[in-house]
Enzyme design. Structure first.
Site, PDB file in Angstrom:
ATOM      1  N   ARG A  59       4.824 -29.440  40.098  1.00  0.00           N
ATOM      2  CA  ARG A  59       4.450 -29.109  38.723  1.00  0.00           C
ATOM      3  C   ARG A  59       3.060 -29.626  38.359  1.00  0.00           C
ATOM      4  O   ARG A  59       2.387 -29.074  37.502  1.00  0.00           O
ATOM      5  CB  ARG A  59       5.504 -29.630  37.743  1.00  0.00           C
ATOM      6  CG  ARG A  59       5.217 -29.236  36.329  1.00  0.00           C
ATOM      7  CD  ARG A  59       6.388 -29.253  35.346  1.00  0.00           C
ATOM      8  NE  ARG A  59       7.597 -29.897  35.734  1.00  0.00           N
ATOM      9  CZ  ARG A  59       7.896 -31.189  35.463  1.00  0.00           C
ATOM     10  NH1 ARG A  59       7.052 -31.945  34.828  1.00  0.00           N
ATOM     11  NH2 ARG A  59       9.044 -31.680  35.853  1.00  0.00           N
ATOM     12  N   TYR A 112      -8.343 -15.772  17.917  1.00  0.00           N
ATOM     13  CA  TYR A 112      -7.405 -14.957  18.705  1.00  0.00           C
ATOM     14  C   TYR A 112      -6.041 -14.951  18.010  1.00  0.00           C
ATOM     15  O   TYR A 112      -5.488 -16.014  17.708  1.00  0.00           O
ATOM     16  CB  TYR A 112      -7.320 -15.560  20.104  1.00  0.00           C
ATOM     17  CG  TYR A 112      -6.365 -14.890  21.059  1.00  0.00           C
ATOM     18  CD1 TYR A 112      -6.572 -13.578  21.468  1.00  0.00           C
ATOM     19  CD2 TYR A 112      -5.290 -15.587  21.583  1.00  0.00           C
ATOM     20  CE1 TYR A 112      -5.706 -12.973  22.366  1.00  0.00           C
ATOM     21  CE2 TYR A 112      -4.422 -14.997  22.487  1.00  0.00           C
ATOM     22  CZ  TYR A 112      -4.630 -13.688  22.872  1.00  0.00           C
ATOM     23  OH  TYR A 112      -3.767 -13.097  23.772  1.00  0.00           O
ATOM     24  N   ASP A 184     -12.601 -21.761  22.365  1.00  0.00           N
ATOM     25  CA  ASP A 184     -12.160 -20.687  23.240  1.00  0.00           C
ATOM     26  C   ASP A 184     -13.416 -19.932  23.682  1.00  0.00           C
ATOM     27  O   ASP A 184     -14.075 -19.275  22.879  1.00  0.00           O
ATOM     28  CB  ASP A 184     -11.194 -19.773  22.471  1.00  0.00           C
ATOM     29  CG  ASP A 184     -10.562 -18.712  23.364  1.00  0.00           C
ATOM     30  OD1 ASP A 184     -11.234 -18.265  24.314  1.00  0.00           O
ATOM     31  OD2 ASP A 184      -9.420 -18.308  23.090  1.00  0.00           O
ATOM     32  N   LYS A 209      -8.821 -13.064  32.092  1.00  0.00           N
ATOM     33  CA  LYS A 209      -9.864 -12.089  31.822  1.00  0.00           C
ATOM     34  C   LYS A 209     -10.866 -12.040  32.982  1.00  0.00           C
ATOM     35  O   LYS A 209     -10.532 -11.556  34.038  1.00  0.00           O
ATOM     36  CB  LYS A 209     -10.519 -12.396  30.478  1.00  0.00           C
ATOM     37  CG  LYS A 209      -9.491 -12.656  29.340  1.00  0.00           C
ATOM     38  CD  LYS A 209      -8.695 -11.407  28.986  1.00  0.00           C
ATOM     39  CE  LYS A 209      -7.454 -11.682  28.128  1.00  0.00           C
ATOM     40  NZ  LYS A 209      -7.685 -12.390  26.884  1.00  0.00           N
TER      41      LYS A 209
END
Ligand SMILES: *Cc1c(COP(=O)(O)O)cnc(C)c1O
Length: 394
Positions: A59, A112, A184, A209
């Site tokens: 993890r 966003y 961001d 993206k």
């Protein structure tokens, strides 16, 4: 990385690779792992104390994860980076890392959408107040600070509407008050904007993206300074987030060519934007590199380029059925969320459903992603679309 070059293209090509450690293989292999075995109790205990610096449990990352994180941190000029399973997961974890009940966070009105949803639907539920500010506010954000304000969240340019923010001015206000800043930077990453160099504490990138770049994986990454690394790393652990090794591999593979791809997306985007500016159906083109885009002067000052994502606002008198007729017949422009892949996209956006600071009242907004297809073919596809729109009006 052996090279000491600070040139982005060299870093993109070489960071996070150690062929000599992998039989000379150019790319780091994909390690699938949950259990990591330790030969002695002493080794186990040492690993447990050092879980973010070595491979201790799946993890917390495998060598594949670490290679991706190291490469992104290098190219963005960060201390270290943390990989997430999506861009949204990175946004949420970074916010939570710096907030507790009773605090207040400020976010841009152009943020966003899902981050706005997180602030209103999650943060508020857990006792954190969130309010929104005009993305063009700059140093004026000082007037919105409350005694309990802890976080200034930025996104530049804004989602769908592309306002460019005055990052240094907002960072100066935050530093004077000891507030955490996070931005961001998905639109410009990994090539055209380096917010950590301007003093931002954490840079968030939806690697889904341009970094992944091929519309085939979801990834997020938070790039941190020495001070911001542990709070974000600990929060990621507390939330149990994890980036899958196959996706880290794809993201790292995408990163290698992100430089050339982004320059081509920039060229294509500029060509489409300038062509669309001349169209009678288009009232406005929202593209940071165009002179009339809100915050264009800031883009010129702080960015080294523009990516392939921008919006157009259609004339107000064009009704929805005409817009739908245009969009329904597109041959090359796909209709769907996300962006940053090799292919062109077109999508209606709805800032009027989200904006609260300055209500958005305008014609239909269409967000375009300029892909890598032939430019003339893309323009012809749009031209046929406008013909369908016109036929519907007639
Ligand atoms: C897509 C996007 C995100 C979220 O990324 P996912 O990988 O889709 O979760 C966050 N911020 C911006 C600006 C985005 O465009």
């Amino acid at each position: 990385m052996r090279s000491k070059s600070n040139k982005p293209d060299t870093i993109l090509t070489h960071a996070g690779r150690a062929p000599e450690a992998n039989h000379g293989v150019v790319n780091p292999p994909v390690y699938h792992a949950s259990t990591i075995l330790h030969p002695t109790v002493a080794a186990l205990e040492a690993a447990q104390k050092n879980r973010y610096n070595q491979v201790t449990y799946g993890r917390f990352g495998t060598p594949t994860t670490f290679a991706f994180e190291e490469a992104v941190a290098a190219v963005q000029g960060g201390h270290r980076a943390i990989a997430f399973g999506s861009g949204a997961a990175a946004c949420f974890a970074v916010l939570l890392a710096f907030l507790k009940a009773g605090d207040h966070a400020l976010l841009p009105d152009s943020v966003y959408g899902p981050v706005r949803g997180f602030a209103n639907g999650f943060l508020k539920r857990f006792g954190v107040a969130a309010s929104f500010y005009d993305p063009l506010i700059g140093a004026g954000i000082a007037d919105l600070l409350r005694p309990e304000t802890r976080v200034l969240y930025l996104e530049s340019p804004g989602s769908h509407t592309f306002e460019v923010q005055d990052v240094p001015a907002i960072v100066a206000v935050a530093k004077a008050r000891g507030l955490a800043t996070m931005i961001d930077n998905t639109w410009a990453a990994p090539l055209f904007f380096k917010p950590l160099a301007l003093g931002v504490d954490v840079e968030i990138i939806a690697a889904t993206k341009y970094i992944v770049g091929h519309s085939d994986a979801m990834m997020g990454v938070a790039v941190c300074t020495e001070q911001s690394f542990m709070p974000v790393r600990e929060m990621a652990s507390l939330l149990g987030t994890h980036a899958a090794p196959d996706d880290c591999y794809l993201a790292l593979r995408g990163l290698r060519t992100a430089g050339v791809r982004m320059r081509q997306h920039e060229k294509q985007g500029m060509a489409l934007a300038r062509w669309l500016q001349q169209r009678p159906e288009v009232a406005r083109v929202l593209h940071p590199a165009l002179e009339n885009c809100p915050g264009h002067a800031l883009w010129r000052r702080d960015f080294t380029g523009s990516s392939g994502l921008f919006s157009i606002v259609l004339r107000r008198d064009i009704p929805k059925p005409a817009v739908d007729a245009m969009l329904d017949g597109m041959e090359l422009f796909g209709m769907g969320a996300s962006w940053g892949g090799f292919e062109s996209l077109i999508l209606p956006g709805h800032p009027e459903r989200l904006r609260t600071v300055r209500p958005w009242q305008d014609g239909t907004l269409l967000r375009l992603h300029a892909g890598l297809e032939d430019q003339d073919d893309l323009i012809a596809d749009l031209e046929r679309g406008f013909a369908r729109l016109a036929a519907h009006l007639a």
